[in-house]
Scaffold this active site. Structure first.
Site, PDB file in Angstrom:
ATOM      1  N   ASP A  34    -112.706  25.668  12.484  1.00 50.24           N
ATOM      2  CA  ASP A  34    -112.046  25.162  11.277  1.00 50.24           C
ATOM      3  C   ASP A  34    -112.697  23.847  10.878  1.00 50.24           C
ATOM      4  O   ASP A  34    -112.620  22.865  11.613  1.00 50.24           O
ATOM      5  CB  ASP A  34    -110.550  24.978  11.590  1.00 50.24           C
ATOM      6  CG  ASP A  34    -109.807  24.310  10.454  1.00 50.24           C
ATOM      7  OD1 ASP A  34    -110.301  24.351   9.305  1.00 50.24           O
ATOM      8  OD2 ASP A  34    -108.725  23.747  10.721  1.00 50.24           O
ATOM      9  N   ASP A  38    -107.190  22.701   8.249  1.00 55.88           N
ATOM     10  CA  ASP A  38    -105.975  23.413   7.824  1.00 55.88           C
ATOM     11  C   ASP A  38    -105.485  24.410   8.881  1.00 55.88           C
ATOM     12  O   ASP A  38    -104.535  25.158   8.650  1.00 55.88           O
ATOM     13  CB  ASP A  38    -106.182  24.115   6.467  1.00 55.88           C
ATOM     14  CG  ASP A  38    -107.193  25.259   6.553  1.00 55.88           C
ATOM     15  OD1 ASP A  38    -107.791  25.461   7.638  1.00 55.88           O
ATOM     16  OD2 ASP A  38    -107.393  25.947   5.536  1.00 55.88           O
ATOM     17  N   ASP A  42    -113.140  28.740   9.035  1.00 53.42           N
ATOM     18  CA  ASP A  42    -113.722  28.936   7.702  1.00 53.42           C
ATOM     19  C   ASP A  42    -115.246  29.048   7.784  1.00 53.42           C
ATOM     20  O   ASP A  42    -115.839  28.886   8.860  1.00 53.42           O
ATOM     21  CB  ASP A  42    -113.302  27.795   6.762  1.00 53.42           C
ATOM     22  CG  ASP A  42    -113.466  26.433   7.421  1.00 53.42           C
ATOM     23  OD1 ASP A  42    -114.533  26.209   8.025  1.00 53.42           O
ATOM     24  OD2 ASP A  42    -112.528  25.609   7.360  1.00 53.42           O
ATOM     25  N   ASP A 111    -118.203  42.776   6.506  1.00 57.87           N
ATOM     26  CA  ASP A 111    -117.236  43.841   6.736  1.00 57.87           C
ATOM     27  C   ASP A 111    -116.967  44.526   5.399  1.00 57.87           C
ATOM     28  O   ASP A 111    -116.777  43.864   4.378  1.00 57.87           O
ATOM     29  CB  ASP A 111    -115.934  43.242   7.275  1.00 57.87           C
ATOM     30  CG  ASP A 111    -115.321  44.081   8.374  1.00 57.87           C
ATOM     31  OD1 ASP A 111    -115.076  45.272   8.112  1.00 57.87           O
ATOM     32  OD2 ASP A 111    -115.079  43.555   9.471  1.00 57.87           O
ATOM     33  N   ASP A 219    -115.273  49.550   7.830  1.00 59.89           N
ATOM     34  CA  ASP A 219    -113.940  49.700   8.410  1.00 59.89           C
ATOM     35  C   ASP A 219    -113.433  51.147   8.292  1.00 59.89           C
ATOM     36  O   ASP A 219    -113.477  51.720   7.191  1.00 59.89           O
ATOM     37  CB  ASP A 219    -113.002  48.762   7.630  1.00 59.89           C
ATOM     38  CG  ASP A 219    -111.672  48.555   8.296  1.00 59.89           C
ATOM     39  OD1 ASP A 219    -111.628  47.891   9.332  1.00 59.89           O
ATOM     40  OD2 ASP A 219    -110.663  49.068   7.757  1.00 59.89           O
ATOM     41  N   GLU A 278    -117.162  52.064  11.619  1.00 59.39           N
ATOM     42  CA  GLU A 278    -116.052  52.118  12.584  1.00 59.39           C
ATOM     43  C   GLU A 278    -115.377  53.472  12.452  1.00 59.39           C
ATOM     44  O   GLU A 278    -114.952  53.842  11.354  1.00 59.39           O
ATOM     45  CB  GLU A 278    -115.059  50.996  12.303  1.00 59.39           C
ATOM     46  CG  GLU A 278    -114.012  50.899  13.390  1.00 59.39           C
ATOM     47  CD  GLU A 278    -112.687  50.301  12.935  1.00 59.39           C
ATOM     48  OE1 GLU A 278    -111.959  49.779  13.779  1.00 59.39           O
ATOM     49  OE2 GLU A 278    -112.363  50.382  11.731  1.00 59.39           O
ATOM     50  N   HIS A 350    -112.069  42.359  17.416  1.00 62.36           N
ATOM     51  CA  HIS A 350    -110.829  41.674  17.031  1.00 62.36           C
ATOM     52  C   HIS A 350    -109.596  42.553  17.193  1.00 62.36           C
ATOM     53  O   HIS A 350    -108.487  42.091  16.941  1.00 62.36           O
ATOM     54  CB  HIS A 350    -110.964  41.210  15.584  1.00 62.36           C
ATOM     55  CG  HIS A 350    -111.124  42.355  14.633  1.00 62.36           C
ATOM     56  ND1 HIS A 350    -112.270  43.132  14.600  1.00 62.36           N
ATOM     57  CD2 HIS A 350    -110.297  42.888  13.727  1.00 62.36           C
ATOM     58  CE1 HIS A 350    -112.121  44.081  13.708  1.00 62.36           C
ATOM     59  NE2 HIS A 350    -110.930  43.962  13.161  1.00 62.36           N
ATOM     60  N   ASP A 351    -109.780  43.815  17.562  1.00 59.25           N
ATOM     61  CA  ASP A 351    -108.652  44.737  17.730  1.00 59.25           C
ATOM     62  C   ASP A 351    -108.360  45.055  19.192  1.00 59.25           C
ATOM     63  O   ASP A 351    -107.414  45.792  19.486  1.00 59.25           O
ATOM     64  CB  ASP A 351    -108.944  46.072  17.014  1.00 59.25           C
ATOM     65  CG  ASP A 351    -109.048  45.915  15.507  1.00 59.25           C
ATOM     66  OD1 ASP A 351    -108.417  44.998  14.948  1.00 59.25           O
ATOM     67  OD2 ASP A 351    -109.789  46.722  14.888  1.00 59.25           O
TER      68      ASP A 351
HETATM   69  C1  NOJ Z   1    -109.740  48.523  11.488  1.00 60.95           C
HETATM   70  C2  NOJ Z   1    -109.857  47.041  11.613  1.00 60.95           C
HETATM   71  O1  NOJ Z   1    -110.745  46.732  12.641  1.00 60.95           O
HETATM   72  C3  NOJ Z   1    -108.469  46.510  11.867  1.00 60.95           C
HETATM   73  O2  NOJ Z   1    -108.455  45.154  12.217  1.00 60.95           O
HETATM   74  C4  NOJ Z   1    -107.659  46.756  10.629  1.00 60.95           C
HETATM   75  O3  NOJ Z   1    -106.323  46.385  10.876  1.00 60.95           O
HETATM   76  C5  NOJ Z   1    -107.699  48.226  10.216  1.00 60.95           C
HETATM   77  N1  NOJ Z   1    -108.989  48.816  10.308  1.00 60.95           N
HETATM   78  C6  NOJ Z   1    -107.235  48.365   8.792  1.00 60.95           C
HETATM   79  O4  NOJ Z   1    -108.201  47.827   7.933  1.00 60.95           O
END
Ligand code: NOJ
Length: 577
Positions: A34, A38, A42, A111, A219, A278, A350-351
């Site tokens: 950051d 905030d 960023d 992305d 995505d 993905e 990130h998932d």
């Molecule tokens: C896959 C992404 O990696 C995830 O973070 C997102 O919530 C879903 N697709 C919906 O876009």
């Protein structure tokens, strides 16, 4: 490293496939750095930390979405594809980042989220404005189920559940019809059957490439083609909703759409680009088709099989990993894409929860297990992806309260499961182990307040372990996880066998050792990983031939017997054959 010369993508030679020898680093911008206090990371924060990435040696950055968004799903709900959300900066900041990356010989992959938009995207605002709006058909609108009044329980057009709990259909009161949203109700699915939608997406993609970006991570791209008859699916474990995935995963027109996208967006461009799709639920058989260079669809896909092996009844019901399953799965993908196509390699994004907590040991053997996991992954055949903080061995947080959670998936799951009568402590335990927020806590730059991520109040709590686990400490320590990852990346860049070698799994039934060879052009590599805290003695095929082999990389000081592995040890040996 030289990535080769610019090449027309219509050829399938090695220069066109430059990404085979590259390593990609994923940044989740809101959690990286950051610059303005905030509490949200960023673009200028990223630009300020390029020395870290250059020292690590990665070739490509993939940025999770930075576009204008209501942030219902942290930016995966986009309301304008051709701008930057003020939270993250401006288009000019993005241009500066791009220029700074290119000046260092690195590339930038954006992305691309085009299975759905935000419900606040002007396309959807128009589409929902009336049943006769010219953009009505840009999304999936359906009347209520025959015999049901709109809004009645069970009136949804299909029984599909959304990935984020609840129905995948939302009633729009104004027109009395439902729209489809596989994810949150603020993420309506685009209707790719409509050629205008496809052309609008392609035009937007061309705009980004013309601006200088080097490709896209796409995505849930294998969900864009749906069975237009939208049948009900079998009931899911929750007993409430159906699983519609058979009707939208790798749907009837998916290969056609991706070939069209390639022709409209990428064909004939004289630049080195990267595309990765993905693809939850993709099979190796389809992955070969998606990534066969001659078919001109994608360079590689993210498959999900290996990150589902520890799921029980759904992802929030984890069970211990059986290493044999992992070897069987990754080995199968290595084999399936050996001749044609290409694998992507990842433990984290990130998932996903942090790998050192998931398949490793984030306690006593944290450094050893983090480096062993990195070694095993990076030595497979494919392009490795490093997720921010993985190179430090960042771990899960150990959330103790639902108030610490920020992710819509976890928050919705908690609410829905508790409302359905599940024990809140058990539900939280599942989220603690598997929730996506584990990946999203701020990058740990130093031991100071808020881990050096922000001077303000971070949008999600910093992991308290940052006092011990942080970039500042590791960059100065040659024995750190950071330097091990740096050496792995360097090894890929100098050793063709890492990139091109044939893959052979050894000891597939061993419950704790992950062992394989790679072979290319008179060089053989032996990769050994111990997925346990015990010392192992292996019955290694060909052990004598390896006795004097060079140790190329390892996570312990000092040598050992080739057939012995210390707790969480990872090693690579090299010999001529
Ligand atoms: C896959 C992404 O990696 C995830 O973070 C997102 O919530 C879903 N697709 C919906 O876009």
């Amino acid at each position: 490293m030289t990535l080769g010369t610019a090449t027309d993508r219509s050829t399938t030679d090695e220069a066109a496939a430059w990404w085979r020898s590259a390593v990609v680093y994923q940044i989740y911008p809101r959690s990286f750095a950051d610059s303005d206090g905030d509490g949200i990371g960023d673009l200028n924060g990223i630009t300020a930390h390029l020395d870290h990435l250059e020292a690590l040696g990665v070739d490509v950055l993939w940025l999770s979405p930075v576009y204008p968004s209501p942030q219902d799903d942290n930016g995966y709900d986009i309301s304008d594809y051709q701008d930057v959300d003020p939270l993250f900066g401006t288009l000019a900041d993005l241009d500066r980042l791009l220029e700074a990356l290119h000046a260092r010989g690195m590339k930038l992959v954006m992305d691309l989220v085009v299975n759905h938009t935000s419900d606040e995207h002007p396309w959807f605002v128009e589409s929902r404005s009336s049943a006769t709006n010219p953009k009505r058909d840009w999304y999936w609108w359906r009347p209520s189920r025959p015999g049901h009044e709109p809004g009645e329980p069970g009136a949804e057009p299909t029984n599909w559940g959304s990935f984020f709990s609840g129905s995948a259909w939302e009633l729009d009161e104004a027109t009395g019809e439902y729209f489809l949203h596989l994810f949150s109700r603020k993420q309506p699915d685009l209707n790719w059957e409509n050629p205008e939608v496809r052309q609008a997406v392609y035009a937007m993609m061309r705009w980004w490439l013309d601006r200088g970006v080097d490709g896209f991570r796409m995505d849930v791209i294998n969900m864009i083609s749906k069975d237009t008859s939208l049948p009900d699916g079998p009931l899911r474990g929750d007993g409430l909703y159906g699983d519609g995935s058979a009707y939208f995963i790798t749907g009837p027109r998916i290969h056609e759409f991706l070939r069209e996208m390639h022709a409209e967006v990428f064909e004939g461009r004289d630049a080195q680009l990267l595309t990765v799709g993905e693809m939850p639920g993709v099979t190796p058989e389809h992955a070969v088709l998606f990534t066969d260079p001659a078919r001109r669809e994608l360079d590689m896909v993210f498959q999900f099989e290996h990150v589902g092996l520890d799921h029980g009844d759904g992802k929030f019901d984890p069970r211990p990993l059986d290493l044999r399953d992992l070897k069987h799965s990754l080995g199968r993908w290595q084999e399936a894409l050996a001749e044609t196509g290409w694998n992507s390699l990842y433990w984290n994004n990130h998932d996903q929860p942090r790998i050192v907590s998931r398949f490793g040991d984030d306690g006593e053997f944290r450094r050893q297990s983090a480096t062993m996991l990195g070694t095993v992954l990076h030595l497979h055949r494919g392009t490795p992806y490093v997720y921010q903080g993985e190179e430090l061995g960042m771990a899960n947080v150990g959330f103790t309260s639902v108030d610490q959670l920020r992710d819509i998936e976890s928050v919705n799951h908690y609410r829905a499961a508790v409302a359905a009568g599940e024990d809140p402590a058990v539900v939280l335990d599942g989220i603690r182990k598997m929730g996506r927020d584990n990946a999203r806590t701020p990058m740990q730059w130093d031991a100071g307040p808020q881990a050096g991520f922000t001077t303000g109040e971070p949008w999600i709590e910093v992991n308290p372990d940052h006092v011990d686990v942080n970039a500042a400490a590791q960059v100065d320590d040659p024995g750190s996880v950071f330097h091990h990852y740096r050496r792995l990346i360097e090894l890929r860049h100098r050793e063709p066998a890492v990139v091109h070698g044939d893959f052979t799994m050894l000891l597939p039934e061993h419950p704790a050792a992950y062992v394989f060879t790679r072979e290319h052009d008179g060089v053989q590599l032996l990769v050994l990983g111990n997925f346990s805290g015990e010392t192992l003695r292996l019955d290694l095929p060909d052990a004598d031939a390896w006795a004097d082999a060079e140790l190329v990389i390892g996570n312990y000081d000092g040598g050992t017997d080739i057939a012995e592995l210390r707790p969480w040890e990872g090693r690579v040996h090299r010999r001529s054959v």
